[in-house]
Scaffold this motif. Structure first.
Motif: not given
Length: 220
Positions: A76-87
């Motif tokens: 199942i495809i998960k969402s890519i969150h801005k906060e994860e990328l920033e981290e």
């Protein structure tokens, strides 16, 4: 019925890594949407491979946080969150800066020559896939002599997934990276490890910011 995204294998890695790269890039591009289910059989048929490399790709992509494997449902495809990328990119920027500074005094002339060769290769490379491979080798070589194993292990974990794909995803990324890679090499060649570390950090932070902007535009 939704048209299937066109997936093709084009680079030279081992088969399961090729499959992983193709599926990962399609996920990041938004070809597959959050909550969508990926079927091993469909992907295997589309890519012209057996189910085994697709299954191995799913395991790696789950470890990278891009999909979730559920019993009887598949991937199942998960969402890519801005906060994860920033981290991810903030941690990479700081950790790779530290690793470059720690490793700089231990770089040999052979290492510097190899870095220069990679910079020159990237400056003339016209194939994005070949640029990606040279980019990966460049960043690995920057911290090759770092003796802090925990630090390099942390960096290796953060390198999984998104960082490898940014030249495909960010407009102008390749040209900007060529300039920044040259500056990083020249700082190391001039024995200015603090400047090299600072340039590496700035390079990573800029890439992260541009990736977030790119993905935000795609989502609109």
């Amino acid at each position: 019925m939704k048209a299937k995204p066109e997936l093709r294998i084009e680079n030279r890695d081992t088969l399961h890594l090729k499959v992983t790269n193709v599926i990962r890039e399609a996920i990041i591009r938004g070809d597959f949407k959050p909550g969508e289910r990926l079927k091993q059989s469909d992907l295997a048929e589309q890519l012209g491979v057996s189910r085994m490399p697709v299954r191995e790709a799913f395991r790696k992509l789950e470890a990278e946080g891009l999909i979730q494997l559920e019993p009887h449902k598949g991937a199942i495809i998960k969402s890519i969150h801005k906060e994860e990328l920033e981290e991810i990119y903030t941690l990479r920027a700081e950790m790779e800066r530290m690793a470059v500074v720690q490793a700089a005094d231990l770089l040999t002339q052979e290492d510097l020559d190899a870095l220069k060769a990679l910079v020159e290769k990237m400056e003339v490379e016209t194939e994005p896939e070949e640029f990606v491979l040279a980019n990966i080798e460049f960043h690995k070589l920057l911290i090759k002599r770092c003796t802090w194993n925990r630090l390099t292990n942390f960096i290796s974990t953060l390198w999984s997934g998104l960082p490898q794909q940014t030249p495909h995803l960010i407009s102008g990324q390749i040209e900007k990276s060529k300039i920044e890679h040259r500056e990083i090499y020249e700082a190391l060649d001039n024995k200015d490890k603090e400047k090299a570390g600072r340039l590496v950090s700035q390079h990573i932070l800029r890439t992260g910011e541009m990736l977030i902007q790119s993905l935000s535009k795609d989502a609109q």
